[in-house]
Motif scaffolding. Sequence first.
Motif, PDB file in Angstrom:
ATOM      1  N   SER A 226      30.491  35.492  44.106  1.00 39.19           N
ATOM      2  CA  SER A 226      31.587  35.819  43.184  1.00 39.19           C
ATOM      3  C   SER A 226      31.557  34.910  41.960  1.00 39.19           C
ATOM      4  CB  SER A 226      32.933  35.698  43.907  1.00 39.19           C
ATOM      5  OG  SER A 226      33.125  34.380  44.398  1.00 39.19           O
ATOM      6  N   ASP A 227      31.016  33.704  42.098  1.00 34.52           N
ATOM      7  CA  ASP A 227      30.922  32.799  40.947  1.00 34.52           C
ATOM      8  C   ASP A 227      30.020  33.391  39.867  1.00 34.52           C
ATOM      9  OD1 ASP A 227      32.586  30.976  42.165  1.00 34.52           O
ATOM     10  OD2 ASP A 227      30.953  29.760  42.975  1.00 34.52           O
ATOM     11  N   LEU A 230      31.862  36.367  38.227  1.00 39.19           N
ATOM     12  CA  LEU A 230      32.914  35.939  37.304  1.00 39.19           C
ATOM     13  C   LEU A 230      32.333  35.321  36.043  1.00 39.19           C
ATOM     14  CD1 LEU A 230      35.420  34.396  39.882  1.00 39.19           C
ATOM     15  CD2 LEU A 230      35.678  36.537  38.616  1.00 39.19           C
ATOM     16  N   SER A 234      33.357  36.811  32.421  1.00 43.15           N
ATOM     17  CA  SER A 234      34.149  35.979  31.502  1.00 43.15           C
ATOM     18  C   SER A 234      33.402  35.658  30.214  1.00 43.15           C
ATOM     19  CB  SER A 234      34.552  34.680  32.199  1.00 43.15           C
ATOM     20  OG  SER A 234      33.406  33.927  32.570  1.00 43.15           O
ATOM     21  N   LEU A 263      39.397  36.897  44.213  1.00 46.84           N
ATOM     22  CA  LEU A 263      38.513  37.555  43.253  1.00 46.84           C
ATOM     23  C   LEU A 263      39.303  38.478  42.335  1.00 46.84           C
ATOM     24  CD1 LEU A 263      35.723  38.230  42.166  1.00 46.84           C
ATOM     25  CD2 LEU A 263      35.493  39.945  43.986  1.00 46.84           C
ATOM     26  N   GLU A 266      41.115  36.545  39.773  1.00 44.75           N
ATOM     27  CA  GLU A 266      40.236  36.005  38.740  1.00 44.75           C
ATOM     28  C   GLU A 266      39.817  37.066  37.730  1.00 44.75           C
ATOM     29  OE1 GLU A 266      39.173  33.028  37.974  1.00 44.75           O
ATOM     30  OE2 GLU A 266      40.216  31.972  39.578  1.00 44.75           O
ATOM     31  N   ILE A 267      39.473  38.242  38.202  1.00 48.29           N
ATOM     32  CA  ILE A 267      39.004  39.271  37.274  1.00 48.29           C
ATOM     33  C   ILE A 267      40.163  39.908  36.527  1.00 48.29           C
ATOM     34  CG2 ILE A 267      37.012  39.740  38.731  1.00 48.29           C
ATOM     35  CD1 ILE A 267      38.333  42.345  39.575  1.00 48.29           C
TER      36      ILE A 267
END
Length: 552
Positions: A226-227, A230, A234, A263, A266-267
């Motif tokens: 997921s890092d 993202l 971003s 997640l 974050e998104i």
Amino acid sequence: LYSLGEAVCDLEPGTIPASDPKILDKLKLCPALTGAQRDALNALLLSGATAYGDPSSWDLQTLQDLGPLHPLPLFPPPQRSLSPQAAREDFRSSIAAAYISQGRSQREKSRILLRALAAASAAAHPRLKRSSARCEFEPVTASNINDTVSYLSAEQLDLCLSSEVLVENLEAVLEQPIINEGLPVLKKKVDEFFPSGIPEEQLRHLGLLSHLYTEQEISQWPVTSSDTLLALLSSSGDLLEDSQVQELFSRYLALGGSWTGALLQEIGGQFLCKLQEEQIQQIPAGAIGTAGQLNISSCSQTKKELLYGKAREAFASLASTPGPYYCRIRPYLGGAPAEDLKDLANAGVTNMDRDTFLALNPQEFQKLSVTDVKNLLGENLLELKKAEHEPWVVSWVQRQFQRELDCVLGIGLQGGLPEPTGTSPATATSSVTTPTTVTSPATATTPVPTTPAAATSSVTTPTTVTSLATATTPVPTTSASVTSSVTTPTTATSPATATTPVPTTPTSVTSSVTTPVPTTPATVTSPATATTPVPTTSASVTSSVTSPAPTT
């Protein structure tokens, strides 16, 4: 402008673009401009609609003429004491130094100036036109990135920046105000350095370059964490197309990734709304429940409904406590059906804010009553008045009764339906079916002439008829009241005493008769006693007949 003098420095920002072009000379005298004034001035200068022309044509002399008005206030104006080349370099350095802290819009303006400076530099170096096979500037290294990259054209960027230096310093290079034409050059160099595919660690540093890759290329990326996902989202922000975002998530999930509340948080709603409907359906309700407040206003109506269904499932355990339940479900109410909105209204704990109200499904809103809307908005009822010109609010108002809008809401909404008007009493009519036997107890000795008349007098004869029946006949249109039907030929039963036979007559008669009654298209409506023939009139005959009445 001449009469204003120094007061020109206090003009409203909106007046600057609309003023005489000579306002620029006046503004040069201002010791300082507000941020809004400076933005208006920059927009005017960069539009090219001034005496300074299009920014792409600016040269050193133009920059010197602009003085304090040049469109990048963070950059010091070029020093007159410097040589033309040194002045351009000094100006370029100031642009590069401020580029990192600028927003997207201001960065675009910076790149416009950089293109102008690059063009001026090329004109000062004729050799660049004769030979483009080699770098005519200092080659880019890790130590001089800040002093060289932003000054290079796309062609020179290709010649002066090696793939090795780029990959090792990719983030530092991308922080520079590179002209748009230079980005494909950088992508090509990265791909050349990784002929077998970009490794995951390097994907996290692609930055703006990621939006240059096709869906097919993205489908080969090793997005396992997921890092990485993202970082790619971003860095490119809203430059990514929906199809690119969808492919990124598909690749992440295909390689073992999973949906989690962290997640989703974050998104955010921006990228969530870019997903396909099938991808949204795969998100577990539990992830929605732990994602916090998501802004899904940019989603299509279908996607809002899908997300609402998952949120409703996620927060089902709170349904018995309306207050906490509303707080959690609120961001997803744009997908709620009218039935659920009515339930929230009945709970009376919403006090719905303006943004949530305006995000409701317009079609479902039409199904709400005036009381529903009042209870939903609660203390924020006046927000409905502020939104009264929204097409879907206008449509809703036109479906409601104006009196209800006034009495229940009382906020001045107009355009509702008028109250329904009452109906006037109608004249009763009855059908006549013949032949029918009607019996009525009556005494009749005198014939009653055929007449559409109203008889209210009594007729007495020694004849007694005892029978009980209801007769129905066609009733002529009269000003009389008709309350029953007579079937003829009949035997009428009516508690009445009559001294004359009742001939066939289109009258309204109600009676009880025990003997045959002559064929009479009449309706008997009340008992009466007839003693004399009744002339033909438009009325109802009410009599009590006690004797046989001859047939007329």
